[in-house]
Write a protein that holds these residues in place. Structure first.
Motif, PDB file in Angstrom:
ATOM      1  N   HIS A 169       0.745  -1.257  -0.105  1.00 30.18           N
ATOM      2  CA  HIS A 169      -0.063  -0.144   0.169  1.00 30.18           C
ATOM      3  C   HIS A 169       0.873   1.188  -0.053  1.00 30.18           C
ATOM      4  O   HIS A 169       1.569   1.551   0.881  1.00 30.18           O
ATOM      5  CB  HIS A 169      -0.855   0.004   1.073  1.00 30.18           C
ATOM      6  CG  HIS A 169      -1.856   1.232   1.394  1.00 30.18           C
ATOM      7  ND1 HIS A 169      -1.578   2.195   2.410  1.00 30.18           N
ATOM      8  CD2 HIS A 169      -3.123   1.286   0.865  1.00 30.18           C
ATOM      9  CE1 HIS A 169      -2.474   3.034   2.083  1.00 30.18           C
ATOM     10  NE2 HIS A 169      -3.597   2.530   1.297  1.00 30.18           N
ATOM     11  N   LEU A 171       1.543   5.533  -0.364  1.00 24.04           N
ATOM     12  CA  LEU A 171       1.058   6.941   0.005  1.00 24.04           C
ATOM     13  C   LEU A 171       1.129   7.822  -1.021  1.00 24.04           C
ATOM     14  O   LEU A 171       1.493   7.558  -2.159  1.00 24.04           O
ATOM     15  CB  LEU A 171       1.766   6.970   1.322  1.00 24.04           C
ATOM     16  CG  LEU A 171       1.666   6.042   2.414  1.00 24.04           C
ATOM     17  CD1 LEU A 171       2.397   6.425   3.481  1.00 24.04           C
ATOM     18  CD2 LEU A 171       0.231   5.716   2.809  1.00 24.04           C
ATOM     19  N   TRP A 172       0.796   8.846  -0.616  1.00 29.07           N
ATOM     20  CA  TRP A 172       0.574   9.957  -1.494  1.00 29.07           C
ATOM     21  C   TRP A 172       1.102  11.411  -0.788  1.00 29.07           C
ATOM     22  O   TRP A 172       1.030  11.938   0.218  1.00 29.07           O
ATOM     23  CB  TRP A 172      -0.962  10.306  -1.635  1.00 29.07           C
ATOM     24  CG  TRP A 172      -1.639   9.111  -1.144  1.00 29.07           C
ATOM     25  CD1 TRP A 172      -1.974   8.016  -1.949  1.00 29.07           C
ATOM     26  CD2 TRP A 172      -2.355   8.988  -0.047  1.00 29.07           C
ATOM     27  NE1 TRP A 172      -2.581   7.194  -1.007  1.00 29.07           N
ATOM     28  CE2 TRP A 172      -2.796   7.576   0.174  1.00 29.07           C
ATOM     29  CE3 TRP A 172      -2.297   9.736   1.267  1.00 29.07           C
ATOM     30  CZ2 TRP A 172      -3.248   7.002   1.295  1.00 29.07           C
ATOM     31  CZ3 TRP A 172      -2.898   9.123   2.589  1.00 29.07           C
ATOM     32  CH2 TRP A 172      -3.230   7.833   2.407  1.00 29.07           C
ATOM     33  N   ASP A 177      -5.076  11.556   1.468  1.00 25.99           N
ATOM     34  CA  ASP A 177      -6.381  11.019   1.214  1.00 25.99           C
ATOM     35  C   ASP A 177      -7.523  11.147   2.376  1.00 25.99           C
ATOM     36  O   ASP A 177      -7.593  10.279   3.162  1.00 25.99           O
ATOM     37  CB  ASP A 177      -6.173   9.337   1.096  1.00 25.99           C
ATOM     38  CG  ASP A 177      -7.469   8.637   0.548  1.00 25.99           C
ATOM     39  OD1 ASP A 177      -8.324   9.213  -0.049  1.00 25.99           O
ATOM     40  OD2 ASP A 177      -7.377   7.560   0.769  1.00 25.99           O
ATOM     41  N   TYR A 178      -8.063  12.120   2.343  1.00 24.85           N
ATOM     42  CA  TYR A 178      -8.910  12.616   3.459  1.00 24.85           C
ATOM     43  C   TYR A 178     -10.272  12.273   3.258  1.00 24.85           C
ATOM     44  O   TYR A 178     -10.713  12.405   1.940  1.00 24.85           O
ATOM     45  CB  TYR A 178      -8.956  14.179   3.823  1.00 24.85           C
ATOM     46  CG  TYR A 178      -7.513  14.411   4.777  1.00 24.85           C
ATOM     47  CD1 TYR A 178      -6.668  13.592   5.407  1.00 24.85           C
ATOM     48  CD2 TYR A 178      -7.182  15.822   4.846  1.00 24.85           C
ATOM     49  CE1 TYR A 178      -5.525  13.767   6.125  1.00 24.85           C
ATOM     50  CE2 TYR A 178      -6.050  15.905   5.346  1.00 24.85           C
ATOM     51  CZ  TYR A 178      -5.082  14.978   6.270  1.00 24.85           C
ATOM     52  OH  TYR A 178      -4.010  15.491   6.970  1.00 24.85           O
ATOM     53  N   PHE A 207      -6.733  -1.515   8.738  1.00 22.69           N
ATOM     54  CA  PHE A 207      -6.183  -0.137   8.306  1.00 22.69           C
ATOM     55  C   PHE A 207      -7.004   0.309   7.057  1.00 22.69           C
ATOM     56  O   PHE A 207      -7.688  -0.670   6.450  1.00 22.69           O
ATOM     57  CB  PHE A 207      -4.682  -0.298   7.778  1.00 22.69           C
ATOM     58  CG  PHE A 207      -4.478  -0.800   6.478  1.00 22.69           C
ATOM     59  CD1 PHE A 207      -4.832  -2.181   6.284  1.00 22.69           C
ATOM     60  CD2 PHE A 207      -3.742  -0.053   5.316  1.00 22.69           C
ATOM     61  CE1 PHE A 207      -4.543  -2.746   4.944  1.00 22.69           C
ATOM     62  CE2 PHE A 207      -3.786  -0.732   4.122  1.00 22.69           C
ATOM     63  CZ  PHE A 207      -4.125  -2.009   3.942  1.00 22.69           C
ATOM     64  N   PRO A 208      -6.941   1.529   6.910  1.00 23.42           N
ATOM     65  CA  PRO A 208      -7.823   2.162   5.509  1.00 23.42           C
ATOM     66  C   PRO A 208      -7.001   1.844   4.609  1.00 23.42           C
ATOM     67  O   PRO A 208      -6.042   2.810   4.273  1.00 23.42           O
ATOM     68  CB  PRO A 208      -7.966   3.720   6.094  1.00 23.42           C
ATOM     69  CG  PRO A 208      -7.084   3.996   7.126  1.00 23.42           C
ATOM     70  CD  PRO A 208      -6.261   2.865   7.552  1.00 23.42           C
ATOM     71  N   CYS A 210      -6.114   2.694   0.740  1.00 22.38           N
ATOM     72  CA  CYS A 210      -6.515   3.505  -0.413  1.00 22.38           C
ATOM     73  C   CYS A 210      -6.315   2.835  -1.676  1.00 22.38           C
ATOM     74  O   CYS A 210      -5.165   2.204  -1.875  1.00 22.38           O
ATOM     75  CB  CYS A 210      -5.837   4.609  -0.299  1.00 22.38           C
ATOM     76  SG  CYS A 210      -6.041   5.986  -1.511  1.00 22.38           S
ATOM     77  N   GLY A 211      -7.121   2.634  -2.684  1.00 24.76           N
ATOM     78  CA  GLY A 211      -6.796   2.221  -4.136  1.00 24.76           C
ATOM     79  C   GLY A 211      -6.163   3.167  -4.928  1.00 24.76           C
ATOM     80  O   GLY A 211      -5.771   2.669  -6.198  1.00 24.76           O
ATOM     81  N   TYR A 239     -16.054   3.960  -0.796  1.00 24.27           N
ATOM     82  CA  TYR A 239     -15.881   3.008   0.362  1.00 24.27           C
ATOM     83  C   TYR A 239     -15.192   1.673  -0.434  1.00 24.27           C
ATOM     84  O   TYR A 239     -15.069   0.766   0.230  1.00 24.27           O
ATOM     85  CB  TYR A 239     -16.894   2.741   1.220  1.00 24.27           C
ATOM     86  CG  TYR A 239     -16.880   3.738   2.306  1.00 24.27           C
ATOM     87  CD1 TYR A 239     -16.132   3.432   3.628  1.00 24.27           C
ATOM     88  CD2 TYR A 239     -17.458   4.866   2.308  1.00 24.27           C
ATOM     89  CE1 TYR A 239     -16.071   4.239   4.719  1.00 24.27           C
ATOM     90  CE2 TYR A 239     -17.332   5.679   3.469  1.00 24.27           C
ATOM     91  CZ  TYR A 239     -16.955   5.345   4.393  1.00 24.27           C
ATOM     92  OH  TYR A 239     -16.852   6.441   5.517  1.00 24.27           O
ATOM     93  N   ASP A 241     -12.263   0.802  -2.082  1.00 23.45           N
ATOM     94  CA  ASP A 241     -11.096   0.559  -1.523  1.00 23.45           C
ATOM     95  C   ASP A 241     -10.889   0.059  -0.076  1.00 23.45           C
ATOM     96  O   ASP A 241     -10.425  -1.042   0.148  1.00 23.45           O
ATOM     97  CB  ASP A 241      -9.931   1.308  -1.920  1.00 23.45           C
ATOM     98  CG  ASP A 241     -10.283   2.724  -1.563  1.00 23.45           C
ATOM     99  OD1 ASP A 241     -11.339   3.201  -1.096  1.00 23.45           O
ATOM    100  OD2 ASP A 241      -9.546   3.752  -1.875  1.00 23.45           O
ATOM    101  N   MET A 242     -11.741   0.680   0.738  1.00 26.93           N
ATOM    102  CA  MET A 242     -11.753   0.423   2.321  1.00 26.93           C
ATOM    103  C   MET A 242     -12.360  -1.045   2.393  1.00 26.93           C
ATOM    104  O   MET A 242     -11.825  -1.976   3.150  1.00 26.93           O
ATOM    105  CB  MET A 242     -12.626   1.457   3.058  1.00 26.93           C
ATOM    106  CG  MET A 242     -12.316   2.807   2.848  1.00 26.93           C
ATOM    107  SD  MET A 242     -10.847   3.028   3.821  1.00 26.93           S
ATOM    108  CE  MET A 242      -9.816   4.164   2.638  1.00 26.93           C
ATOM    109  N   TRP A 246     -10.357  -4.015   4.185  1.00 23.00           N
ATOM    110  CA  TRP A 246     -10.858  -4.745   5.356  1.00 23.00           C
ATOM    111  C   TRP A 246     -10.994  -6.309   5.024  1.00 23.00           C
ATOM    112  O   TRP A 246     -10.370  -6.969   5.874  1.00 23.00           O
ATOM    113  CB  TRP A 246     -12.229  -4.245   5.758  1.00 23.00           C
ATOM    114  CG  TRP A 246     -12.408  -2.782   6.395  1.00 23.00           C
ATOM    115  CD1 TRP A 246     -11.221  -2.037   6.896  1.00 23.00           C
ATOM    116  CD2 TRP A 246     -13.416  -1.785   5.799  1.00 23.00           C
ATOM    117  NE1 TRP A 246     -11.676  -0.781   7.116  1.00 23.00           N
ATOM    118  CE2 TRP A 246     -12.916  -0.730   6.764  1.00 23.00           C
ATOM    119  CE3 TRP A 246     -14.599  -1.889   5.339  1.00 23.00           C
ATOM    120  CZ2 TRP A 246     -13.660   0.504   6.746  1.00 23.00           C
ATOM    121  CZ3 TRP A 246     -15.494  -0.614   5.269  1.00 23.00           C
ATOM    122  CH2 TRP A 246     -15.018   0.435   5.880  1.00 23.00           C
ATOM    123  N   THR A 261       2.748  -1.083   4.037  1.00 21.55           N
ATOM    124  CA  THR A 261       2.294   0.198   3.871  1.00 21.55           C
ATOM    125  C   THR A 261       3.496   1.065   3.974  1.00 21.55           C
ATOM    126  O   THR A 261       4.550   0.726   4.427  1.00 21.55           O
ATOM    127  CB  THR A 261       1.226   0.681   4.731  1.00 21.55           C
ATOM    128  OG1 THR A 261       0.679   1.980   4.090  1.00 21.55           O
ATOM    129  CG2 THR A 261       1.356   1.005   6.210  1.00 21.55           C
TER     130      THR A 261
END
Lengths: 358, 358
Positions: A169, A171-172, A177-178, A207-208, A210-211, A239, A241-242, A246, A261
């Protein structure tokens, strides 16, 4: 590093990885990625109006699927693939014939590391995927398989082989990603902190996911990477990707696989509209308060030895325990089963192999 | 950041924090720390020969305890404090009258951040301790309470208050905290990677806690920070901080408290002798293979609502389940009980307060 990662001059996994891109527009963003992506095969999933033509820059090797293609290939099972939502990307995971997938959004550009060097995000994902994870105990110097790092004093030696890595995973930088409420409250916040780290998300921790910038091993976890029912005709969005995160984390925990991640970063160019997002997320903000305890407490029986079996079991539990939250989950549970049926139809060999391996 | 951390021009927590230093030599290393440590009170625990005089640079406010002092203050209960081992530092935690402790080794110097600025390690620890932890769900942008960060999309809103932070585990540039086998295999490895991050170790995840650069809230977790029986007359060394880490993490998980790791870095100046270390660690390398599953599976009953009660319960379980590994654990379990008795004797008010709070 504790164990060496293979490095070669030809692009890593060139013939074993597909890049999946969901889009509604011309893929000009690929120009910036050309040095890193051009050797790889792209699977473009056209989200929305199939009569529109998506332009792909010259020189890329790709296949493109629009809604008509999805309907033709999956027949009635196409109902499990979201329409008018980037969740449709998971169709690309299903039609791929490769072992690895990298998926990226078309508003994600090449980020620079602190020295100003452009980051080859795909290469870092591949390094993450090809080295083991450490889900069973936390290493305070993070990924012990990175150069210059190792397991610290007190890390049990029996756990130093690690576990196979199922997903990476990334990041950005720039636009974080809010969710919509946070976007509304902090419209100007930008992520400028480059954290030079990769870590394994510990076992039993959700964890959340993100796609936007995500890689995974299809053979290890592919069938769990279903992005759900979002967008057109559905009561919820953002939701997708969430949901996949999960489900796949619970299944990785059950099967003894790891998810990492951290690095690599991409440059996320533009914030989506927080008002539109709020409308999409609205129900999810309530629902996640019940969904997360559901996944935290989900127990998959020992007999479930393949991702498919685990996923079907999760679908059953979703139907049993989340349908009371909203009838949507009843529909989603059915779609999860359809997804697995469609996956196995398109991936007979991999399904058999995966059944044999587990 | 999600919630502001109090920042003032006078040193943070000046009258609420003690710095605990175990040592066998003159404390010249304090010269380098003067700008950061001088406002605080030091508790120096002299490890080894009490007839030796330890020189402390001028201008520091300190109290110093040698073995004779420990014996005088604790009487027969002094048996729980290790002799000729830096594990004796935990005596300093016990005699402190402050809410917070920072403990540091005397071979740890001020590190520089990537911009070349000296790192005020203590200030970062205090920030970590004064902002909540997030043990129940992983945040992919790490500590959401740091400036420029927040909770990401998909993080349940009900969990955004976080949990009180009981401990802050800092890291080390230069000499990494490796065990003897890794030191022997990689004598030249240095940690040069500055990872600009703080994160909460998730609930139910154990980690190797190093005592070199560690801060904690005495009121929240102090009685669990017992560094065990090491050194003179004991079959093991270099597991003092690990033991405290396992016990305190299990208790934090039970009580709903958080532990953070990451920033701040100190500069760890010299590697200890790997041959000496191997002799000290030898049994621990085998034992930890049984100790870690023990702690991973330890369940503390609901009735244990204070750290002391939790710790006494853990001592009972150590006696029951680890004595079969080696008779040492029988002795250790007794020492754990003695430690709590001594703690409560020296801290009657805090003991009562902590009992009342939980």
């Amino acid at each position: 590093m504790a164990q060496p990662v293979a490095v070669s001059l030809t692009p890593l996994l060139k013939d074993e990885l597909d890049i999946v891109i969901p889009t509604i527009r011309n893929l000009d963003f690929l120009e910036m990625w050309r040095p890193f992506f051009q050797p790889y095969h792209l699977i473009i999933v056209q989200d929305g109006d199939p009569s529109k033509t998506i332009k792909v820059p010259d020189g890329f090797d790709y296949e493109l699927y629009n809604r008509n293609d999805i309907n033709r290939i999956l027949g009635p099972k196409a109902s499990c693939i979201s329409f008018k939502d980037s969740a449709c990307r998971c169709f690309g995971y299903m039609v791929s014939k490769k072992k690895y997938i990298y998926t990226i959004d078309d508003d994600c550009f090449v980020a620079n590391d602190p020295s100003g060097k452009p980051i080859n995000a795909l290469e870092q994902h591949i390094k993450n995927l090809l080295s083991p994870s450490t889900p069973f105990f936390f290493n305070t110097l993070y990924d012990p398989f990175r150069e210059g790092a190792d397991f610290v004093r007190g890390y049990p030696f029996s756990l130093r082989e690690g576990a196979p890595t199922a997903a990476s995973h990334g990041l950005w930088l720039n636009i974080p990603d809010y969710d919509a409420p946070t976007q509304l409250v902090k419209p100007l916040e930008r992520n400028t902190r480059y954290v030079d780290m990769v870590l394994t998300i510990p076992k039993s921790t959700l964890f959340p996911m993100c796609g936007m910038n995500l890689a995974f091993d299809r053979e290890l976890i592919g069938p769990a990477m279903y992005f759900g029912l979002m967008g057109d005709g559905q009561p919820i969005g953002r939701y997708d990707d969430m949901w996949a995160g999960w489900c796949s984390k619970v299944i990785c925990d059950h099967l003894g696989l790891g998810i990492k991640t951290g690095l690599p970063y991409i440059f996320h160019s533009k914030a989506s509209n927080p008002f539109v997002n709020l409308r999409k997320e609205y129900k999810g903000i309530f629902w996640q308060e019940e969904i997360i305890p559901f996944f935290q407490n989900a127990v998959i029986p020992k007999e479930c030895t393949t991702v498919q079996k685990c996923y079907i079991e999760l679908a059953k539990q979703v139907k049993e325990k989340l349908s009371k939250v909203d009838p949507y989950f009843d529909k989603l549970a059915d779609a999860m089963v359809t997804w697995i049926q469609a996956w196995d139809e398109l991936n007979p060999a991999v399904a058999a192999k995966s059944n044999g391996k587990a």
